[in-house]
Design a protein around this motif. Structure first.
Motif, short mmCIF file in Angstrom:
data_model
loop_
_atom_site.label_atom_id
_atom_site.label_comp_id
_atom_site.label_asym_id
_atom_site.label_seq_id
_atom_site.Cartn_x
_atom_site.Cartn_y
_atom_site.Cartn_z
N SER A 183 -28.33 23.65 -10.28
CA SER A 183 -29.03 24.49 -9.31
C SER A 183 -28.38 25.85 -9.15
CB SER A 183 -29.08 23.78 -7.94
OG SER A 183 -27.84 23.86 -7.28
N VAL A 184 -27.13 25.98 -9.63
CA VAL A 184 -26.42 27.26 -9.52
C VAL A 184 -26.04 27.81 -10.89
CG1 VAL A 184 -25.55 26.79 -7.21
CG2 VAL A 184 -24.20 26.07 -9.19
N THR A 185 -26.54 27.19 -11.96
CA THR A 185 -26.23 27.62 -13.32
C THR A 185 -27.52 28.06 -14.01
OG1 THR A 185 -24.42 26.04 -13.42
CG2 THR A 185 -25.17 26.95 -15.51
N GLY A 186 -27.49 29.22 -14.63
CA GLY A 186 -28.67 29.76 -15.29
C GLY A 186 -29.13 31.05 -14.63
N GLU A 187 -30.07 31.71 -15.30
CA GLU A 187 -30.59 32.98 -14.78
C GLU A 187 -31.46 32.73 -13.56
OE1 GLU A 187 -30.38 36.02 -13.87
OE2 GLU A 187 -29.97 36.57 -15.97
N ARG A 188 -31.54 33.75 -12.71
CA ARG A 188 -32.37 33.64 -11.51
C ARG A 188 -33.82 33.35 -11.88
NH1 ARG A 188 -30.23 39.23 -9.09
NH2 ARG A 188 -29.85 39.49 -11.32
N ASP A 189 -34.44 32.53 -11.04
CA ASP A 189 -35.79 32.05 -11.34
C ASP A 189 -36.78 33.18 -11.59
OD1 ASP A 189 -34.85 29.49 -11.05
OD2 ASP A 189 -35.68 29.18 -9.05
N ALA A 190 -36.61 34.31 -10.89
CA ALA A 190 -37.59 35.39 -10.98
C ALA A 190 -37.43 36.23 -12.24
CB ALA A 190 -37.48 36.29 -9.75
N LEU A 191 -36.35 36.02 -13.01
CA LEU A 191 -36.08 36.84 -14.18
C LEU A 191 -36.43 36.08 -15.46
CD1 LEU A 191 -32.65 38.43 -13.18
CD2 LEU A 191 -34.94 39.40 -12.94
N PRO A 192 -36.66 36.81 -16.57
CA PRO A 192 -36.95 36.13 -17.85
C PRO A 192 -35.84 35.15 -18.22
CG PRO A 192 -37.39 38.48 -18.00
CD PRO A 192 -36.72 38.27 -16.68
N GLY A 193 -36.23 33.98 -18.64
CA GLY A 193 -35.25 32.95 -18.98
C GLY A 193 -34.69 32.21 -17.78
N GLY A 194 -35.22 32.50 -16.60
CA GLY A 194 -34.72 31.87 -15.39
C GLY A 194 -35.04 30.38 -15.33
N GLY A 195 -34.28 29.67 -14.53
CA GLY A 195 -34.50 28.23 -14.38
C GLY A 195 -33.22 27.47 -14.56
N PRO A 196 -33.25 26.15 -14.34
CA PRO A 196 -32.03 25.35 -14.41
C PRO A 196 -31.44 25.33 -15.81
CG PRO A 196 -33.96 23.94 -14.22
CD PRO A 196 -34.43 25.34 -13.98
N GLN A 197 -30.12 25.32 -15.87
CA GLN A 197 -29.41 25.34 -17.15
C GLN A 197 -28.15 24.49 -17.03
OE1 GLN A 197 -30.37 27.24 -20.07
NE2 GLN A 197 -28.93 25.76 -20.91
N LYS A 198 -27.94 23.60 -17.98
CA LYS A 198 -26.69 22.86 -17.99
C LYS A 198 -25.58 23.74 -18.54
CE LYS A 198 -26.93 20.56 -22.53
NZ LYS A 198 -25.65 21.09 -23.07
#
Length: 432
Positions: A183-198
């Motif tokens: 929930s705190v790793t990865g690009e911000r949801d509003a930006l390209p490529g955003g979303g959850p990331q391991k």
């Protein structure tokens, strides 16, 4: 992959070769019934510090190649002297040096008896079976502590020995999600490529292995003072929650869940990556003085005097204004231009290296982070070195990651069993 059966040499050394300097855990025996990563990472750390780690593995059987699952987690595999693949996966090699391997079938009564015999002569038992599994074989903590009250018995599971999730299998990836890290790793949801990331490496496993190491050392100190062993209950989920550190504290102080910030920092600005003309670099300004120096490097000392940016608290509040200004400026020059100037001004930052660049780095070489080792199948084995640098009791690289069952005969001979008995057990499939 070229699958090769690895027949253990009958003349395997009985014990690790003596290091040239004393070792902190010399004389400590660890019976390691763990596999995959969290447990083996713990036992490798103990082994690097001098413990005699006996890795208990499953013998080959119909439908199963035997051994730690990670032996087959490839490619890549270790290359032999001709450059072809061996049966040893790089994944396994990275977590199993300085250990001896014994292959025992604990489903057989005689196999269970051998585990009890080894546990009676061990200081630590490490296991990562599902909750309740070892009790089916009479090898659970109460049974073995009754046999050896000085034993430190460490269990590593996904969710611990108690609670509503205790019966679930635990995997690093799932725990990264369940425990909040994604929930705190990865690009911000509003930006390209955003979303959850391991995270790119199994950090829940690795951190659990390290916390388990600390807990075992604490338990050994208690045991040496009191004569009493104890049970250690390590859970990946507990570790994942704990390692959120400042982000967990942020939530508990505010009631607001932190969100993904990409390469930016939740509490510090500027503390992120920036694009130069020829690639990315990291800027890690940690205080207002460093920010003022960074502004001078950029040719904009006035930014450090701007009320919106003069303190970190204000920079965090106005990051959406400040960061684009910094990005526009940094984009005008190559990475090395900025990195050289930042180093001269003692402004923290750095390059973003791939692993080829990491292992070619002169500082990495100087610190001994690449370790060549002899191996029965090849002269090409190189491992990542230990980061622990102890002045009086240094880490020693005594044994390469063992072949499956490489030390079975030697370990059983240490227990006093004869060659004929060992041969009979091998014929019965108790050992390999």
């Amino acid at each position: 992959m070229t699958s090769q059966a690895t027949t253990p040499p009958t003349s395997a050394a009985a014990a690790p070769s003596a290091p040239s300097a004393p070792m902190a855990l010399q004389g400590v025996r660890v019976l390691d019934l763990s596999r995959v990563l969290a447990g083996p990472w713990c036992s490798q750390t103990l082994a690097d510090l001098g413990a005699d780690v006996i890795k208990v593995e499953r013998p080959p059987s119909a439908g199963h190649p035997g051994g730690d699952d990670t032996r087959g987690w490839g490619p890549p595999y270790l290359k032999d002297t001709e450059g072809g693949d061996t049966s040893e996966a790089a994944y396994y090699l990275g977590a199993n040096r300085n250990k001896r391997s014994i292959a025992i079938d604990i489903a057989q009564p005689q196999g269970q008896a051998l585990i009890r015999e080894l546990a009676a002569q061990s200081d630590v038992l490490l296991e990562n079976y599902k909750v309740g599994d070892l009790a089916r074989y009479g090898l659970d903590a109460p049974a073995l502590l009754a046999l050896n009250p000085r034993l430190v018995f460490c269990s590593v599971t996904g969710f611990g020995q108690s609670g509503p999730y205790s019966d679930r299998a635990g995997y690093d990836y799932a725990v990264q999600g369940l425990g909040g890290l994604m929930s705190v790793t990865g690009e911000r949801d509003a930006l390209p490529g955003g979303g959850p990331q391991k995270v790119g490496v199994a950090v829940a496993d690795l951190f659990t292995g390290m916390y388990a190491t600390v807990a075992i050392l604490a338990a050994l100190r208690h045991r040496d003072a009191t004569g009493q062993g104890q049970v250690i209950d390590m859970a990946l989920l507990d570790t994942q929650v704990a390692m959120l550190a400042n982000l967990g504290a942020n939530y508990l102080c505010t009631g607001q869940a932190p969100r993904r910030m990409g390469n930016a920092h939740q509490n510090i600005v500027p503390y992120q990556t920036f694009q130069a003309t020829d690639g990315h670099l990291i800027v890690a300004v940690g205080n207002d003085r460093q920010f003022a120096k960074f502004c001078e490097i950029l040719g904009h000392p006035d930014w450090a005097q701007d009320a919106r940016f003069a303190t970190n608290a204000q920079r965090v509040r106005h990051r959406d204004v400040l960061v684009p200004l910094l990005a526009e400026c940094i984009a005008t020059q190559p990475r090395q231009h900025w990195l050289t100037a930042m180093e001269a001004a003692k402004v923290p930052g750095g390059a973003i290296n791939d692993l080829a660049e990491v292992f070619d780095d002169p500082q990495v070489h100087h610190r001994g982070m690449v370790v060549p080792m002899d191996h029965p199948l090849t002269d090409r084995l190189r491992l990542v070195g230990s980061p622990m640098k102890l002045s009086a009791t240094p880490v020693a690289y005594r044994l390469p990651p063992p072949l499956l069952g490489q030390h079975t005969e030697a370990i059983l001979a240490e227990l006093g069993h004869t060659a004929d008995t060992i041969a009979a057990w091998r014929q019965q499939g108790v050992i390999a």
